[in-house]
Design an enzyme around this catalytic site. Structure first.
Site, PDB file in Angstrom:
ATOM      1  N   GLY A   1     -16.402  15.747  38.843  1.00  0.00           N
ATOM      2  CA  GLY A   1     -16.924  15.923  37.498  1.00  0.00           C
ATOM      3  C   GLY A   1     -18.369  15.500  37.357  1.00  0.00           C
TER       4      GLY A   1
ATOM      5  CB  CYS B   1     -19.645  44.250  20.508  1.00  0.00           C
ATOM      6  SG  CYS B   1     -19.477  44.602  18.771  1.00  0.00           S
ATOM      7  CD  GLU B   2     -16.642  39.182  20.595  1.00  0.00           C
ATOM      8  OE1 GLU B   2     -16.555  38.404  19.619  1.00  0.00           O
ATOM      9  OE2 GLU B   2     -15.741  39.981  20.921  1.00  0.00           O
TER      10      GLU B   2
ATOM     11  NE  ARG C   1     -21.225  25.827  32.643  1.00  0.00           N
ATOM     12  CZ  ARG C   1     -22.263  25.154  32.203  1.00  0.00           C
ATOM     13  NH1 ARG C   1     -23.441  25.725  32.151  1.00  0.00           N
ATOM     14  NH2 ARG C   1     -22.144  23.910  31.820  1.00  0.00           N
TER      15      ARG C   1
ATOM     16  CD  GLU D   1      -9.591  17.008  43.382  1.00  0.00           C
ATOM     17  OE1 GLU D   1      -8.514  17.290  43.901  1.00  0.00           O
ATOM     18  OE2 GLU D   1      -9.756  16.907  42.151  1.00  0.00           O
ATOM     19  N   PRO D   2     -15.706  17.524  44.285  1.00  0.00           N
ATOM     20  CG  PRO D   2     -17.564  17.360  45.693  1.00  0.00           C
ATOM     21  CD  PRO D   2     -16.123  16.942  45.579  1.00  0.00           C
ATOM     22  N   GLY D   3     -17.109  20.155  42.388  1.00  0.00           N
ATOM     23  CA  GLY D   3     -17.242  21.600  42.250  1.00  0.00           C
ATOM     24  C   GLY D   3     -18.642  21.916  41.774  1.00  0.00           C
ATOM     25  NE  ARG D   4     -20.288  20.902  35.627  1.00  0.00           N
ATOM     26  CZ  ARG D   4     -19.994  21.861  34.762  1.00  0.00           C
ATOM     27  NH1 ARG D   4     -20.852  22.831  34.547  1.00  0.00           N
ATOM     28  NH2 ARG D   4     -18.859  21.843  34.109  1.00  0.00           N
TER      29      ARG D   4
HETATM   30  C1  LIG Z   1     -12.371  21.480  38.023  1.00  0.00           C
HETATM   31  C2  LIG Z   1     -11.839  20.401  38.844  1.00  0.00           C
HETATM   32  C3  LIG Z   1     -12.677  19.696  39.717  1.00  0.00           C
HETATM   33  C4  LIG Z   1     -14.160  19.943  39.820  1.00  0.00           C
HETATM   34  O1  LIG Z   1     -14.851  19.531  38.702  1.00  0.00           O
HETATM   35  P1  LIG Z   1     -16.449  19.621  38.671  1.00  0.00           P
HETATM   36  O2  LIG Z   1     -16.813  19.153  37.343  1.00  0.00           O
HETATM   37  O3  LIG Z   1     -16.798  21.039  38.883  1.00  0.00           O
HETATM   38  O4  LIG Z   1     -16.958  18.764  39.767  1.00  0.00           O
HETATM   39  C5  LIG Z   1     -12.109  18.735  40.509  1.00  0.00           C
HETATM   40  N1  LIG Z   1     -10.791  18.454  40.440  1.00  0.00           N
HETATM   41  C6  LIG Z   1      -9.962  19.095  39.600  1.00  0.00           C
HETATM   42  C7  LIG Z   1      -8.538  18.752  39.580  1.00  0.00           C
HETATM   43  C8  LIG Z   1     -10.453  20.085  38.779  1.00  0.00           C
HETATM   44  O5  LIG Z   1      -9.648  20.702  37.933  1.00  0.00           O
END
Ligand SMILES: *Cc1c(COP(=O)(O)O)cnc(C)c1O
Length: 427
Positions: free
Chosen positions: A240, A351-352, A320, A282-285
């Site tokens: 996160g 169209c929003e 977003r 678990e980094p995504g963003r």
């Molecule tokens: C979405 C998610 C993440 C990644 O979150 P980011 O804000 O993108 O780093 C990690 N773990 C779980 C369980 C998620 O649902």
């Protein structure tokens, strides 16, 4: 003013990404166009790994599930956090080993649970109901599945309510006060091996104190669960970590700051307990957001209540701003160094009323044919796209050493008909 950073630069008044001129890319591949810089993805991933040298880094595939990105992260040794069988399928195909994958989700189908058991994927269990379903499935297949419980640690992530996942009222996880009982129950169930514990408190977090708070709460639980005689092999703290979408808002935390918020607590408390579970992140963003820009061509400029600039991408491609009120920095890519002259609101063709990318931005003079770049569009961008309003999805290109490869073709209009059928009476 915004300073273009790291992998973005300005040359001859043009915005460059990874050494490629965005105006040339737009000519060559058309617009709208997602452009990702490969070395930036690798760099972001390495900075996480350096900050957490002893942890497993599971990339959150939902942030950007493009196959080329999964593939390059697989090669870097990333694991994956997947939230559906589709994401699991893609992660495995990309070469991420099954042992490095955690199957998350608050409402998994029996099919998904069965696949996880068959393939041998660890499951983050979101409810007791799911625990019992999973036990039955594993038992009937004669297999044992490693599980973690997704804990709702009741921590405020101090982020936008729509992306705060660890509040007491959120739909995710098991309330912390019920978690110890859940482990007691899991411990005796056929086909179930309690192997870890998991939380994820939200997304786009810019203040790291909630990470420390969550680590304390998780370690309180780990202590109690260890007391039950359960040997936890991993503690998954989710992620996160936010990124500085607003370029003028001071310093955003880095993976090192994230590590400083978690590691001292994690290390001290595991040592005190005499246990050595793996830490998982678990980094995504953070891995993908700033690696990618969305290029859009200006169709029309209109002076009305605002100075509206209509571009050819809309929330069908980047939702977003519409969904979470998110900010994306805008650069006029063919006038990147020109003097800001006027205030513009950048809108899409959908169209929003909510199809607005950016409100009242001070930008160089804009006219039809100009090229607009929305920065930091790599996370929750293409992965949330749709064909709304009859708009085929755009292409994605990947830049490496200034050269571009298409990693996803632009959809054609016939793709709008994919899978659709007419009953005979309508023929
Ligand atoms: C979405 C998610 C993440 C990644 O979150 P980011 O804000 O993108 O780093 C990690 N773990 C779980 C369980 C998620 O649902």
């Amino acid at each position: 003013m915004f300073t273009i950073k790291d992998h973005l630069e300005i040359k001859n008044n043009h915005l460059m990404i990874g050494g490629a001129d965005t105006t040339v890319l737009a000519e060559q591949f058309g617009t709208p166009l997602y452009v990702t810089n490969e070395s930036r993805v690798i760099g972001n991933f390495s900075s996480y790994r350096k900050a957490f040298p002893d942890a497993d880094i599971n990339y959150a595939a939902k942030a950007n599930g493009s196959f080329a990105i999964l593939r390059m992260l697989a090669r870097e040794g990333a694991g994956a956090d997947v939230f559906s069988f589709g994401e699991l399928y893609m992660a495995l195909l990309a070469g991420i080993p099954r042992k490095k994958i955690l199957f998350n989700g608050n409402s998994k189908t029996d099919f998904e649970l069965q696949k996880a058991v068959e393939i041998g994927i660890k499951v983050s269990v979101d409810s007791l109901d799911e625990l019992h379903t999973l036990s039955k499935i594993a038992d009937s297949l004669g297999k044992t599945v490693e599980i973690a419980f997704r804990v709702n640690p009741d921590v405020s992530a101090k982020t936008h309510p729509k992306i705060s996942t660890g509040l007491r009222t959120s739909k995710f996880g098991i309330p912390s006060e019920e978690v110890v009982d859940a482990y007691k129950e899991a411990n005796g169930l056929p086909g179930i091996l309690p192997a870890g514990i998991h939380c994820h408190i939200g997304s786009q977090i810019l203040d790291t104190t909630p990470f420390t708070e969550a680590t304390h709460k998780m370690m309180d639980l780990v202590e109690k669960i260890t007391g039950l005689g359960i040997n936890l092999k991993f503690v998954d703290m989710g992620s996160g970590l936010g990124i500085p979408y607003k370029k003028d808002e001071g310093q955003a935390p880095t993976p090192l700051d994230h590590a400083k918020a978690i590691l001292p607590v994690f290390e001290e408390r595991t040592k005190a307990l005499g246990i050595s579970p793996r830490l998982v992140l678990e980094p995504g963003r953070f891995i993908v957001a700033d690696t990618t820009i969305l290029l859009a061509r200006v169709n029309t400029v209109k002076k009305a209540a605002r100075n509206f600039v209509g571009v050819d991408a809309g929330f069908n491609l980047l939702v977003r701003p519409t969904m979470n009120d998110s900010y994306h920095h805008v650069v006029v890519a063919n006038k990147a160094n020109s003097k800001p002259e006027d205030t513009y609101t950048i809108v899409g063709p959908i169209c929003e009323t909510g199809d607005i990318f950016a409100k009242d931005r001070t930008l160089p003079h804009i006219e039809k044919g100009d090229l607009v770049a929305l920065l930091d569009a790599g996370a929750y961008g293409f992965s949330m796209s749709s064909q709304y309003n009859g708009r085929p999805r755009c292409a994605e290109v990947l830049i490496k050493d200034g050269e571009a490869d298409v990693i996803r073709s632009r959809e054609d209009f016939v793709d709008l008909l994919n899978g659709q059928k007419l009953p005979a009476r309508l023929m």
